[in-house]
Motif scaffolding. Structure first.
Motif, PDB file in Angstrom:
ATOM      1  N   PHE A   1     -40.184   5.754  -0.512  1.00 40.55           N
ATOM      2  CA  PHE A   1     -38.858   5.226  -0.146  1.00 40.55           C
ATOM      3  C   PHE A   1     -37.788   5.695  -1.130  1.00 40.55           C
ATOM      4  CE2 PHE A   1     -35.477   2.124  -0.403  1.00 40.55           C
ATOM      5  CZ  PHE A   1     -35.192   1.832   0.919  1.00 40.55           C
TER       6      PHE A   1
ATOM      7  N   GLU B   1     -34.651   8.438  -0.536  1.00 44.08           N
ATOM      8  CA  GLU B   1     -33.275   7.969  -0.725  1.00 44.08           C
ATOM      9  C   GLU B   1     -32.569   8.773  -1.817  1.00 44.08           C
ATOM     10  OE1 GLU B   1     -31.490   5.950   0.927  1.00 44.08           O
ATOM     11  OE2 GLU B   1     -32.904   4.863   2.206  1.00 44.08           O
TER      12      GLU B   1
ATOM     13  N   SER C   1     -45.908   3.617  -1.614  1.00 45.05           N
ATOM     14  CA  SER C   1     -44.936   3.245  -0.575  1.00 45.05           C
ATOM     15  C   SER C   1     -43.522   3.146  -1.139  1.00 45.05           C
ATOM     16  CB  SER C   1     -45.335   1.916   0.082  1.00 45.05           C
ATOM     17  OG  SER C   1     -46.528   2.061   0.822  1.00 45.05           O
ATOM     18  N   GLU C   2     -43.388   2.438  -2.254  1.00 45.69           N
ATOM     19  CA  GLU C   2     -42.070   2.352  -2.890  1.00 45.69           C
ATOM     20  C   GLU C   2     -41.625   3.738  -3.359  1.00 45.69           C
ATOM     21  OE1 GLU C   2     -39.780  -0.124  -6.399  1.00 45.69           O
ATOM     22  OE2 GLU C   2     -41.695   0.798  -6.844  1.00 45.69           O
TER      23      GLU C   2
ATOM     24  N   ARG D   1     -35.044   3.627   9.245  1.00 43.16           N
ATOM     25  CA  ARG D   1     -33.894   2.807   8.870  1.00 43.16           C
ATOM     26  C   ARG D   1     -32.635   3.638   8.617  1.00 43.16           C
ATOM     27  NH1 ARG D   1     -32.280   3.063   3.849  1.00 43.16           N
ATOM     28  NH2 ARG D   1     -31.127   1.114   4.012  1.00 43.16           N
TER      29      ARG D   1
ATOM     30  N   SER E   1     -45.109   4.287   5.288  1.00 40.12           N
ATOM     31  CA  SER E   1     -43.949   4.097   4.416  1.00 40.12           C
ATOM     32  C   SER E   1     -42.896   5.181   4.641  1.00 40.12           C
ATOM     33  CB  SER E   1     -44.383   4.093   2.946  1.00 40.12           C
ATOM     34  OG  SER E   1     -44.994   5.313   2.571  1.00 40.12           O
TER      35      SER E   1
ATOM     36  N   VAL F   1     -38.973   4.391   6.081  1.00 42.01           N
ATOM     37  CA  VAL F   1     -37.678   4.762   5.499  1.00 42.01           C
ATOM     38  C   VAL F   1     -36.884   5.643   6.464  1.00 42.01           C
ATOM     39  CG1 VAL F   1     -38.579   6.779   4.229  1.00 42.01           C
ATOM     40  CG2 VAL F   1     -36.511   5.654   3.438  1.00 42.01           C
TER      41      VAL F   1
END
Length: 376
Positions: free
Chosen positions: A74, A78, A70-71, A107, A100, A104
């Motif tokens: 993201f 990005e 998940s991280e 947002r 996930s 991202v």
């Protein structure tokens, strides 16, 4: 309890557990510290980076360790958006991506996003993807293997299209890592993410590959760990344990694939007595991970079936654990165009290296019994 939810998580391999304990007790220094204790941890960390890079067929300079898939998703997205190949504010994503990815994308300010559904085989239509591309398209993100029905997306074709149009391509490799040898295709991507706990490694660790030619900007400013990719002391013991698990599972790829093909056929055969009620969502064999079976049983809610199986001593699921926590239907059911009522009937059964033939037969017989009792 007989476990059939390996797509959600796996038990820690005993050899990987030994590596974790050894690294925790003998290589406990902070890998960023300049003294010899820290240097030992740094050496172990870089050895793991090199070994995983070799397994994946990538340049180790582009490999960063994270807390999990998940991280990783993201930070990868990005990073790519901080260094697009061209100007634009349009993104294309699969409708059935992991939560996930949706998180991202939701947002992002100022971006328009096109979500692609699945065809009846659970695959993204490459021609539809081509039609969705505009001069503003800067990123495509498509999961390699769907976590809920196990379909393998045509990422080679997608990567070719992205390259032709100067578009970054990110893929979530969490379900394919350790199950498919993608050494030949890994260099096709701008980035991809993976996780340790799906391959009998520890939870809370994973990784991201970002093409080393991309000059990304860090999402978290001022970080010194992982060359600024993410903050926080690097979890060297978990990384070492994940690397050991990856080495072990990579050596068993062909054997495991053949075993899962056999178990899948056995389960499907065992459901023959109720086959008029069973619908399996799958692609052709060359586009299907055999260890994941996503299906629905007509007229029976998936949550009820899951609870009944649990009562009989079998652990199955109703889709991605992350999605279940949000009390929402499996994303794949929306991508397949199922009605809300039909979507509630979805269940997932997934095999692992400890799954036994007799247990698969018992599960099939139990599901048949539950359905027959319900229908009566």
């Amino acid at each position: 309890m007989i476990y059939f939810d390996f797509a959600a998580t796996t038990p820690l391999d005993s050899d990987a557990a030994e590596v974790f304990v050894q690294a925790s007790t003998e290589f406990y220094g902070n890998a960023s510290s300049l003294h010899d204790v820290g240097g030992q941890s740094q050496d172990l960390l870089e050895n793991c980076r090199e070994e995983l890079a070799n397994l994946l067929g990538i340049n180790k300079k582009g490999l960063y360790f994270t807390s999990g898939g998940s991280e990783g998703n993201f930070l990868a997205i990005e990073a790519l958006l901080s260094a697009p190949k061209k100007a634009g504010k349009h993104i294309i994503a699969g409708m059935a991506e992991h939560s996930s990815i949706h998180g991202v994308l939701n947002r992002l300010d100022g971006y328009s996003i096109t979500y692609l559904p699945f065809n009846s085989s659970g695959l993204i239509d490459v021609e539809e993807l081509g039609r969705a591309i505009t001069p503003e398209t800067v990123l495509v993100t498509v999961q390699h293997v769907n976590s809920e029905i196990g379909t393998i997306q045509p990422i080679g074709e997608i990567a070719r299209i992205c390259k032709e149009h100067d578009i970054h391509f990110h893929s979530d490799f969490v379900q394919s890592f350790g199950k498919i040898d993608f050494k030949k295709i890994a260099p096709l991507f701008s980035s991809f993410s993976f996780s340790g706990h799906k391959i009998y490694g520890p939870k809370g660790v994973g990784g991201v590959y970002v093409d080393s030619s991309i000059s990304w900007r860090a999402f978290f400013p001022g970080g010194s760990h992982e060359r600024g990719f993410r903050p926080g002391t690097v979890n060297v013991p978990a990384i070492a344990s994940m690397t050991a698990a990856a080495q072990k599972i990579h050596d068993q790829l062909v054997q495991s694939h053949d075993q899962f093909l056999e178990l899948r056929a056995i389960l499907v055969k065992s459901l023959d007595p109720i086959k008029e009620f069973v619908h399996i969502f799958e692609a052709a064999a060359d586009s299907q991970l055999p260890s994941i079976i996503g299906l629905r049983i007509s007229g029976i809610e998936g949550q009820w079936m899951m609870l009944e199986c649990n009562r009989y001593g079998f652990a199955i699921s109703t889709g991605s654990a992350c999605q279940i926590g949000m009390q929402a239907p499996a994303k794949v059911t929306q991508a397949l165009g199922l009605s809300p009522q039909v979507a509630k009937e979805f269940i997932r059964i997934s095999f692992g290296k400890t799954t036994q033939t007799e247990d698969v037969v018992k599960l099939g017989e139990t599901i048949v019994e539950i359905v027959n009792n319900y229908k009566r």
